[in-house]
Design an enzyme around this catalytic site. Structure first.
Site, mmCIF file in Angstrom:
data_model
loop_
_atom_site.group_PDB
_atom_site.id
_atom_site.type_symbol
_atom_site.label_atom_id
_atom_site.label_comp_id
_atom_site.label_asym_id
_atom_site.label_seq_id
_atom_site.Cartn_x
_atom_site.Cartn_y
_atom_site.Cartn_z
ATOM 1 N N TYR A 1 4.643 -7.508 16.148
ATOM 2 C CA TYR A 1 5.013 -6.623 14.873
ATOM 3 C C TYR A 1 5.567 -5.487 15.352
ATOM 4 O O TYR A 1 6.535 -4.820 14.771
ATOM 5 C CB TYR A 1 3.517 -6.234 14.440
ATOM 6 C CG TYR A 1 3.620 -5.236 13.305
ATOM 7 C CD1 TYR A 1 4.181 -5.038 12.236
ATOM 8 C CD2 TYR A 1 3.065 -3.790 13.664
ATOM 9 C CE1 TYR A 1 4.519 -4.053 11.473
ATOM 10 C CE2 TYR A 1 2.962 -2.903 12.950
ATOM 11 C CZ TYR A 1 3.756 -3.019 11.773
ATOM 12 O OH TYR A 1 3.894 -1.883 10.887
ATOM 13 N N ASP B 1 12.345 -12.349 -2.343
ATOM 14 C CA ASP B 1 12.026 -12.285 -0.564
ATOM 15 C C ASP B 1 13.303 -11.696 0.046
ATOM 16 O O ASP B 1 14.622 -11.855 -0.461
ATOM 17 C CB ASP B 1 11.819 -13.850 -0.327
ATOM 18 C CG ASP B 1 11.086 -13.824 1.118
ATOM 19 O OD1 ASP B 1 10.190 -14.073 1.258
ATOM 20 O OD2 ASP B 1 12.017 -13.266 2.055
ATOM 21 N N SER C 1 -0.552 6.286 10.390
ATOM 22 C CA SER C 1 -1.273 5.572 9.515
ATOM 23 C C SER C 1 -1.422 6.264 8.177
ATOM 24 O O SER C 1 -1.952 7.397 7.898
ATOM 25 C CB SER C 1 -2.696 5.760 9.894
ATOM 26 O OG SER C 1 -2.905 4.927 11.458
ATOM 27 N N SER D 1 7.166 1.979 13.153
ATOM 28 C CA SER D 1 5.676 2.120 13.144
ATOM 29 C C SER D 1 5.462 2.793 14.737
ATOM 30 O O SER D 1 6.277 2.507 15.664
ATOM 31 C CB SER D 1 5.247 0.792 12.997
ATOM 32 O OG SER D 1 3.738 0.923 13.340
ATOM 33 N N ASN D 2 4.619 3.324 14.697
ATOM 34 C CA ASN D 2 3.744 3.798 16.032
ATOM 35 C C ASN D 2 3.920 2.522 17.052
ATOM 36 O O ASN D 2 3.562 2.824 18.142
ATOM 37 C CB ASN D 2 2.570 4.672 15.970
ATOM 38 C CG ASN D 2 1.397 3.634 15.452
ATOM 39 O OD1 ASN D 2 0.967 3.314 16.426
ATOM 40 N ND2 ASN D 2 1.401 3.517 14.256
ATOM 41 N N HIS D 3 3.655 1.585 16.426
ATOM 42 C CA HIS D 3 3.492 0.308 17.385
ATOM 43 C C HIS D 3 4.772 -0.183 18.035
ATOM 44 O O HIS D 3 4.581 -1.216 19.063
ATOM 45 C CB HIS D 3 2.965 -0.854 16.562
ATOM 46 C CG HIS D 3 1.374 -0.310 15.949
ATOM 47 N ND1 HIS D 3 0.576 -0.277 16.698
ATOM 48 C CD2 HIS D 3 1.065 0.010 14.544
ATOM 49 C CE1 HIS D 3 -0.581 0.121 15.856
ATOM 50 N NE2 HIS D 3 -0.182 0.248 14.684
ATOM 51 N N GLY E 1 0.660 -1.086 -0.052
ATOM 52 C CA GLY E 1 -0.126 0.129 0.118
ATOM 53 C C GLY E 1 0.791 1.134 0.172
ATOM 54 O O GLY E 1 0.752 2.158 -0.930
HETATM 55 P P1 NAI Z 1 1.891 -3.603 3.187
HETATM 56 O O1 NAI Z 1 1.771 -4.867 3.837
HETATM 57 O O2 NAI Z 1 0.823 -3.107 2.223
HETATM 58 O O3 NAI Z 1 3.281 -3.837 2.169
HETATM 59 C C1 NAI Z 1 4.308 -4.453 2.664
HETATM 60 C C2 NAI Z 1 4.844 -5.102 1.299
HETATM 61 O O4 NAI Z 1 6.091 -5.725 1.815
HETATM 62 C C3 NAI Z 1 4.110 -6.264 0.625
HETATM 63 O O5 NAI Z 1 3.746 -5.773 -0.738
HETATM 64 C C4 NAI Z 1 4.650 -7.559 0.838
HETATM 65 O O6 NAI Z 1 4.580 -8.248 -0.313
HETATM 66 C C5 NAI Z 1 6.194 -7.026 1.096
HETATM 67 N N1 NAI Z 1 6.826 -8.213 1.729
HETATM 68 C C6 NAI Z 1 6.393 -8.759 3.042
HETATM 69 N N2 NAI Z 1 7.474 -9.618 3.495
HETATM 70 C C7 NAI Z 1 8.282 -9.803 2.326
HETATM 71 C C8 NAI Z 1 9.486 -10.332 2.307
HETATM 72 N N3 NAI Z 1 10.013 -11.197 3.280
HETATM 73 N N4 NAI Z 1 10.305 -10.043 1.364
HETATM 74 C C9 NAI Z 1 9.864 -9.050 0.462
HETATM 75 N N5 NAI Z 1 8.932 -8.517 0.397
HETATM 76 C C10 NAI Z 1 8.034 -8.754 1.489
HETATM 77 O O7 NAI Z 1 2.349 -2.578 4.168
HETATM 78 P P2 NAI Z 1 2.241 -0.948 3.963
HETATM 79 O O8 NAI Z 1 1.005 -0.306 4.482
HETATM 80 O O9 NAI Z 1 2.605 -0.774 2.438
HETATM 81 O O10 NAI Z 1 3.458 -0.447 4.760
HETATM 82 C C11 NAI Z 1 4.911 -0.587 4.446
HETATM 83 C C12 NAI Z 1 5.864 -0.616 5.386
HETATM 84 O O11 NAI Z 1 5.549 0.407 6.324
HETATM 85 C C13 NAI Z 1 5.903 -1.802 6.502
HETATM 86 O O12 NAI Z 1 6.972 -1.875 6.767
HETATM 87 C C14 NAI Z 1 4.990 -1.279 7.368
HETATM 88 O O13 NAI Z 1 5.250 -2.040 8.780
HETATM 89 C C15 NAI Z 1 5.261 0.318 7.769
HETATM 90 N N6 NAI Z 1 3.980 0.867 8.377
HETATM 91 C C16 NAI Z 1 3.070 1.195 7.600
HETATM 92 C C17 NAI Z 1 2.050 2.125 8.031
HETATM 93 C C18 NAI Z 1 1.050 2.498 7.194
HETATM 94 O O14 NAI Z 1 0.265 3.251 7.759
HETATM 95 N N7 NAI Z 1 0.938 2.088 5.925
HETATM 96 C C19 NAI Z 1 2.289 2.729 9.540
HETATM 97 C C20 NAI Z 1 3.326 2.285 10.170
HETATM 98 C C21 NAI Z 1 4.379 1.503 9.696
HETATM 99 C C1 15L Z 2 0.846 0.071 10.969
HETATM 100 O O1 15L Z 2 2.187 -0.158 11.501
HETATM 101 C C2 15L Z 2 0.490 -0.625 10.001
HETATM 102 O O2 15L Z 2 1.457 -1.203 9.321
HETATM 103 C C3 15L Z 2 -0.731 0.041 9.295
HETATM 104 O O3 15L Z 2 -1.352 -1.101 8.445
HETATM 105 C C4 15L Z 2 -1.533 0.652 10.313
HETATM 106 O O4 15L Z 2 -2.273 -0.306 11.055
HETATM 107 C C5 15L Z 2 -1.010 1.573 11.200
HETATM 108 O O5 15L Z 2 0.063 1.137 11.788
HETATM 109 C C6 15L Z 2 -1.691 2.353 12.332
HETATM 110 O O6 15L Z 2 -1.385 2.256 13.262
HETATM 111 O O7 15L Z 2 -3.181 2.732 11.933
#
Ligand code: NAI
Ligand code: 15L
Length: 269
Positions: free
Chosen positions: A138, A49, A167, A109-111, A15
């Site tokens: 996480y 990966d 977020s 992350s905030n978490h 995302g």
């Molecule tokens: P998402 O789950 O949509 O995207 C994560 C991507 O990482 C996926 O496309 C997945 O295929 C890839 N991935 C997972 N494991 C993998 C591996 N072992 N090797 C290669 N690729 C792998 O998550 P999102 O929302 O895009 O978040 C991106 C990053 O930001 C994450 O690290 C998440 O923890 C962090 N984050 C996101 C927040 C948000 O609001 N979207 C909030 C806080 C942190």
């Molecule tokens: C995160 O760390 C997650 O990756 C995202 O999907 C949201 O849940 C976000 O925190 C949140 O706290 O809203």
């Protein structure tokens, strides 16, 4: 620091990765894409990966910086989190160190601090230096990532900005998000600042917009040159009408991590 041009974007299919693929090229970046999932319309993306150290070695060769988004982004089993977020982030850092990549922007992350109580009334905003209180395995993996980044700075001189993202979605979808939302445009502004600021060492900042109901202190992010332009407040009336105000008797309303504090297993307070 010379402005980085070629930037490896891990997690590019996700995302946030999709949003940044849309927005970061306008800042002049040439993005190299990496994800375990293929990305439609991106034949040059590296589909691998984080466990594949040879693919990572090739991915980091010649890049000026990395934005590390790949990993499990919600609560999961300890074993899965360990492999993707802990070991995967280690493999990424080792590849970057060996290739001489000078800087990583790490999606924390905030978490990592999710069990911290959200400020109320005149309480001060939560500083980046608040003790870490992960709310999930996480969140624990993000806490590890921040420590890994500190180690690679102290020991190897590899710089990191760890961004504790709130977020980041196109719009806030919950009352809690009114406090922690980072608009995609502000996300791109913050990543650009993190990539280009001088001498960051290892810096931990919060990532959100300039929300009226903000819970944490954006001073560190602003010191990088980040100037947020957005505020979740225009969404407030509709979300509160639909969902009601946050209440003091629900831990998911009173802690930074929201519902993550209630994700299984359920802890005593
Ligand atoms: P998402 O789950 O949509 O995207 C994560 C991507 O990482 C996926 O496309 C997945 O295929 C890839 N991935 C997972 N494991 C993998 C591996 N072992 N090797 C290669 N690729 C792998 O998550 P999102 O929302 O895009 O978040 C991106 C990053 O930001 C994450 O690290 C998440 O923890 C962090 N984050 C996101 C927040 C948000 O609001 N979207 C909030 C806080 C942190
Ligand atoms: C995160 O760390 C997650 O990756 C995202 O999907 C949201 O849940 C976000 O925190 C949140 O706290 O809203």
């Amino acid at each position: 620091m010379p402005a980085p041009r070629t930037v490896l974007l891990t997690g590019a299919a996700g995302g946030l990765g999709t949003l940044m693929r849309e927005l970061l090229p306008d800042y002049g970046y040439d993005l190299r894409l990496f994800d375990m999932r293929p990305i439609e319309g991106e034949p040059d993306a590296i589909t691998a990966d984080l466990a594949d150290t040879e693919a990572l070695r090739e991915a980091v060769t010649g890049v000026d910086a990395v934005i590390h988004l790949a990993g499990i982004s919600l609560e999961s089993t300890f074993e899965k989190i360990l492999k993707a977020n802990v070991e995967g982030t280690y493999h990424l850092y080792e590849a970057a160190r060996r290739a001489g990549v000078p800087r990583i922007v790490f999606a924390s992350s905030n978490h990592a601090v999710g069990f911290t109580r959200a400020p109320r009334g005149d309480d001060p905003l939560i500083p980046a230096g608040t003790p870490r209180r992960p709310d999930t395995f996480y969140g624990l993996s993000k806490s590890f990532g921040e420590d890994l980044a500190q180690l690679y700075w102290d020991k190897h001189g590899l710089e990191t900005v760890s961004v504790r993202i709130g977020s980041c979605f196109r719009e806030p979808t919950s009352v809690r998000m009114l406090s922690v939302w980072m608009s995609p445009a502000d996300g791109a502004r913050l990543f650009h600042a993190a990539l280009t600021a001088e001498r960051v060492g290892h810096t931990v900042v919060y990532g959100s917009s300039a929300n009226t109901r903000l819970w944490w202190d954006l001073t560190g992010a602003r010191a990088l040159g980040y100037e947020p332009q957005d505020d979740s407040e225009p969404y407030a009336a509709k979300l509160i009408a639909e969902q009601g105000e946050l209440t003091p008797d629900d831990p998911a309303h009173t802690h930074l991590g929201g519902h993550f504090v209630n994700d299984p297993p359920i802890w005593p307070y």
